[in-house]
Scaffold this motif. Sequence first.
Motif, PDB file in Angstrom:
ATOM      1  N   ASP A 105       0.836  -1.199   0.000  1.00  0.00           N
ATOM      2  CA  ASP A 105       0.000   0.000   0.000  1.00  0.00           C
ATOM      3  C   ASP A 105       0.873   1.251   0.000  1.00  0.00           C
ATOM      4  OD1 ASP A 105      -2.410  -1.535   0.241  1.00  0.00           O
ATOM      5  OD2 ASP A 105      -1.992  -1.768   2.378  1.00  0.00           O
ATOM      6  N   LEU A 106       1.913   1.238   0.827  1.00  0.00           N
ATOM      7  CA  LEU A 106       2.829   2.379   0.899  1.00  0.00           C
ATOM      8  C   LEU A 106       3.492   2.618  -0.450  1.00  0.00           C
ATOM      9  CD1 LEU A 106       4.362   4.537   2.556  1.00  0.00           C
ATOM     10  CD2 LEU A 106       6.078   2.774   3.060  1.00  0.00           C
ATOM     11  N   ARG A 107       3.961   1.551  -1.083  1.00  0.00           N
ATOM     12  CA  ARG A 107       4.628   1.681  -2.380  1.00  0.00           C
ATOM     13  C   ARG A 107       3.697   2.323  -3.408  1.00  0.00           C
ATOM     14  NH1 ARG A 107       7.489  -3.041  -0.959  1.00  0.00           N
ATOM     15  NH2 ARG A 107       5.808  -4.427  -1.600  1.00  0.00           N
ATOM     16  N   LEU A 108       2.464   1.838  -3.475  1.00  0.00           N
ATOM     17  CA  LEU A 108       1.517   2.376  -4.449  1.00  0.00           C
ATOM     18  C   LEU A 108       1.233   3.853  -4.203  1.00  0.00           C
ATOM     19  CD1 LEU A 108      -1.021  -0.604  -4.639  1.00  0.00           C
ATOM     20  CD2 LEU A 108       0.647   0.076  -6.372  1.00  0.00           C
ATOM     21  N   LEU A 109       1.114   4.236  -2.939  1.00  0.00           N
ATOM     22  CA  LEU A 109       0.853   5.635  -2.609  1.00  0.00           C
ATOM     23  C   LEU A 109       2.046   6.519  -2.962  1.00  0.00           C
ATOM     24  CD1 LEU A 109      -0.962   5.184   0.809  1.00  0.00           C
ATOM     25  CD2 LEU A 109      -1.949   6.200  -1.241  1.00  0.00           C
ATOM     26  N   VAL A 110       3.243   6.029  -2.689  1.00  0.00           N
ATOM     27  CA  VAL A 110       4.443   6.807  -3.001  1.00  0.00           C
ATOM     28  C   VAL A 110       4.574   6.993  -4.499  1.00  0.00           C
ATOM     29  CG1 VAL A 110       6.973   6.839  -2.902  1.00  0.00           C
ATOM     30  CG2 VAL A 110       5.662   6.128  -0.895  1.00  0.00           C
ATOM     31  N   TYR A 111       4.401   5.918  -5.268  1.00  0.00           N
ATOM     32  CA  TYR A 111       4.480   6.029  -6.720  1.00  0.00           C
ATOM     33  C   TYR A 111       3.427   7.000  -7.253  1.00  0.00           C
ATOM     34  CZ  TYR A 111       7.448   1.830  -6.705  1.00  0.00           C
ATOM     35  OH  TYR A 111       8.455   0.935  -6.484  1.00  0.00           O
ATOM     36  N   LEU A 130      15.278   3.273   5.534  1.00  0.00           N
ATOM     37  CA  LEU A 130      14.158   2.356   5.763  1.00  0.00           C
ATOM     38  C   LEU A 130      13.108   2.523   4.676  1.00  0.00           C
ATOM     39  CD1 LEU A 130      12.456   0.364   7.445  1.00  0.00           C
ATOM     40  CD2 LEU A 130      11.579   2.337   8.727  1.00  0.00           C
ATOM     41  N   ILE A 131      12.709   3.766   4.411  1.00  0.00           N
ATOM     42  CA  ILE A 131      11.693   4.020   3.384  1.00  0.00           C
ATOM     43  C   ILE A 131      12.189   3.594   2.014  1.00  0.00           C
ATOM     44  CG2 ILE A 131      10.398   5.822   2.190  1.00  0.00           C
ATOM     45  CD1 ILE A 131       9.330   5.146   4.970  1.00  0.00           C
ATOM     46  N   HIS A 132      13.446   3.911   1.728  1.00  0.00           N
ATOM     47  CA  HIS A 132      14.021   3.523   0.431  1.00  0.00           C
ATOM     48  C   HIS A 132      13.989   2.002   0.270  1.00  0.00           C
ATOM     49  CE1 HIS A 132      16.456   4.003  -3.171  1.00  0.00           C
ATOM     50  NE2 HIS A 132      17.199   3.003  -2.749  1.00  0.00           N
ATOM     51  N   GLY A 133      14.357   1.276   1.324  1.00  0.00           N
ATOM     52  CA  GLY A 133      14.359  -0.176   1.261  1.00  0.00           C
ATOM     53  C   GLY A 133      12.966  -0.756   1.059  1.00  0.00           C
ATOM     54  N   LEU A 134      11.978  -0.174   1.742  1.00  0.00           N
ATOM     55  CA  LEU A 134      10.599  -0.662   1.611  1.00  0.00           C
ATOM     56  C   LEU A 134      10.046  -0.396   0.215  1.00  0.00           C
ATOM     57  CD1 LEU A 134       9.094   0.484   5.040  1.00  0.00           C
ATOM     58  CD2 LEU A 134       9.769  -1.828   4.374  1.00  0.00           C
ATOM     59  N   ILE A 135      10.378   0.769  -0.344  1.00  0.00           N
ATOM     60  CA  ILE A 135       9.860   1.118  -1.669  1.00  0.00           C
ATOM     61  C   ILE A 135      10.493   0.251  -2.753  1.00  0.00           C
ATOM     62  CG2 ILE A 135       9.642   2.953  -3.385  1.00  0.00           C
ATOM     63  CD1 ILE A 135       7.937   3.274  -0.818  1.00  0.00           C
ATOM     64  N   GLU A 136      11.783  -0.029  -2.611  1.00  0.00           N
ATOM     65  CA  GLU A 136      12.490  -0.801  -3.634  1.00  0.00           C
ATOM     66  C   GLU A 136      12.245  -2.305  -3.511  1.00  0.00           C
ATOM     67  OE1 GLU A 136      14.056   0.648  -6.147  1.00  0.00           O
ATOM     68  OE2 GLU A 136      13.423   2.551  -5.261  1.00  0.00           O
ATOM     69  N   SER A 137      11.803  -2.754  -2.337  1.00  0.00           N
ATOM     70  CA  SER A 137      11.584  -4.180  -2.105  1.00  0.00           C
ATOM     71  C   SER A 137      10.264  -4.640  -2.713  1.00  0.00           C
ATOM     72  CB  SER A 137      11.591  -4.468  -0.599  1.00  0.00           C
ATOM     73  OG  SER A 137      11.191  -5.795  -0.333  1.00  0.00           O
ATOM     74  N   SER A 138      10.162  -5.928  -2.988  1.00  0.00           N
ATOM     75  CA  SER A 138       8.907  -6.500  -3.491  1.00  0.00           C
ATOM     76  C   SER A 138       8.129  -7.201  -2.382  1.00  0.00           C
ATOM     77  CB  SER A 138       9.204  -7.488  -4.617  1.00  0.00           C
ATOM     78  OG  SER A 138      10.040  -8.545  -4.148  1.00  0.00           O
ATOM     79  N   GLU A 139       8.666  -7.167  -1.164  1.00  0.00           N
ATOM     80  CA  GLU A 139       7.989  -7.805  -0.040  1.00  0.00           C
ATOM     81  C   GLU A 139       6.700  -7.068   0.308  1.00  0.00           C
ATOM     82  OE1 GLU A 139      11.746  -9.727   2.431  1.00  0.00           O
ATOM     83  OE2 GLU A 139      10.711  -7.980   3.232  1.00  0.00           O
ATOM     84  N   ASN A 140       5.775  -7.792   0.914  1.00  0.00           N
ATOM     85  CA  ASN A 140       4.521  -7.184   1.364  1.00  0.00           C
ATOM     86  C   ASN A 140       4.266  -7.604   2.807  1.00  0.00           C
ATOM     87  OD1 ASN A 140       2.205  -5.632   1.215  1.00  0.00           O
ATOM     88  ND2 ASN A 140       0.956  -7.322   0.434  1.00  0.00           N
ATOM     89  N   LYS A 141       4.541  -6.699   3.706  1.00  0.00           N
ATOM     90  CA  LYS A 141       4.381  -6.984   5.135  1.00  0.00           C
ATOM     91  C   LYS A 141       3.791  -5.747   5.812  1.00  0.00           C
ATOM     92  CE  LYS A 141       9.244  -5.723   5.804  1.00  0.00           C
ATOM     93  NZ  LYS A 141      10.575  -6.194   6.247  1.00  0.00           N
TER      94      LYS A 141
END
Length: 354
Positions: A105-111, A130-141
């Motif tokens: 959800d965070l990734r979609l909002l940032v994009y 932390l934010i950079h890692g979450l955005i670049e990762s494909s994990e969903n947690k």
Amino acid sequence: MYPAVMKSIEDGFVVPTNEDLIEFKNHVGWSTNDLARSVDINPKNLRDFLNEKYYIRGRRINYAPWRLWLESFGFLKPIHKTVRGHAIESGIFIKENWQTPFTQDLRLLVYRSGNSNEFIAELLDKPVPLIHGLIESSENKPFKVDKNKWFEFLDKINIRSIDEFVQPPVLFPASLLRFNDGYEAPNPKQLRQFVAWSGYNIQEMSSFFGLDEAKVRFYTSNRSYRESDVSLHPKLFSRENWSLPYMRELRALINISKADPDRVAQILKMDRKEIMKCLKSPHSKKVYIQEDDWFTLLETLGYFSAEMFNKQIAHENSRYTIPYAPWRLMLQSFGLVKPEALVKPKRKQPKAKI
């Protein structure tokens, strides 16, 4: 004309020859200059595309201006693209029964917001790595964030509901105009928002509209749009009425001079993190430094007057934006503007003999 020159890229488009272009030009009756201006290409380039000698040497017109002509003159119906939906949870927008967001959800909002990871980190009060890692990762947690901070974040990126998430981005009015009507190209953030809203990635969008993927990635990056509207006030160069600089002014000084941030931090006796914050933050607050240190920095960088620095700003500013034709095709394909209706000039009727 060879039938394949009328196809879309996905259906097997073949680049038109110079003879195809000549046939098209003669049929619509427009001058080379007027045709070129209608899709914002250099008239000299179009003359080369019409010339057999240059065609043999490999000079070819790009897909986007050619397709835009065909649609604008009514030879083909506009390509229609449907926005690809995203699986974002509606509960993350509802305060009463709030659902903790996931990293997807965070990734979609940032994009969709088009903002940088640094800006998002500041809004959420989280470390940039932390934010950079979450955005670049494909994990969903699950994404651990304070509820109030989350809704402040949604408010500041102007996406407060599912409806606002799926709405087209608010683009500058000038970026929706025809080229000859005062058009201005979208900036990188707008282009990022548009691509994210479409639901397709940069590779797919590049392929649809005949663009080089690397160039589109560059157009969506802030590196392509280095323009500073910040000029340094003369008082920053005067010991008699000196005042503290703002973050935007220090940022302009570092960027235009191409100074090493570590060296600047050393001279100003600042922590490197503070300098990096000045460079990354969209906000601008006063920078609390010593006057002597500021003038040492100016002397080190070789600036002795506001006039000297501001002249360099004007020289250094540069923009590299997505070309008009593919951008216009994108807007038309997703229904954000209507196709331009170009017509053949009327033939003059011979005067009747008396």
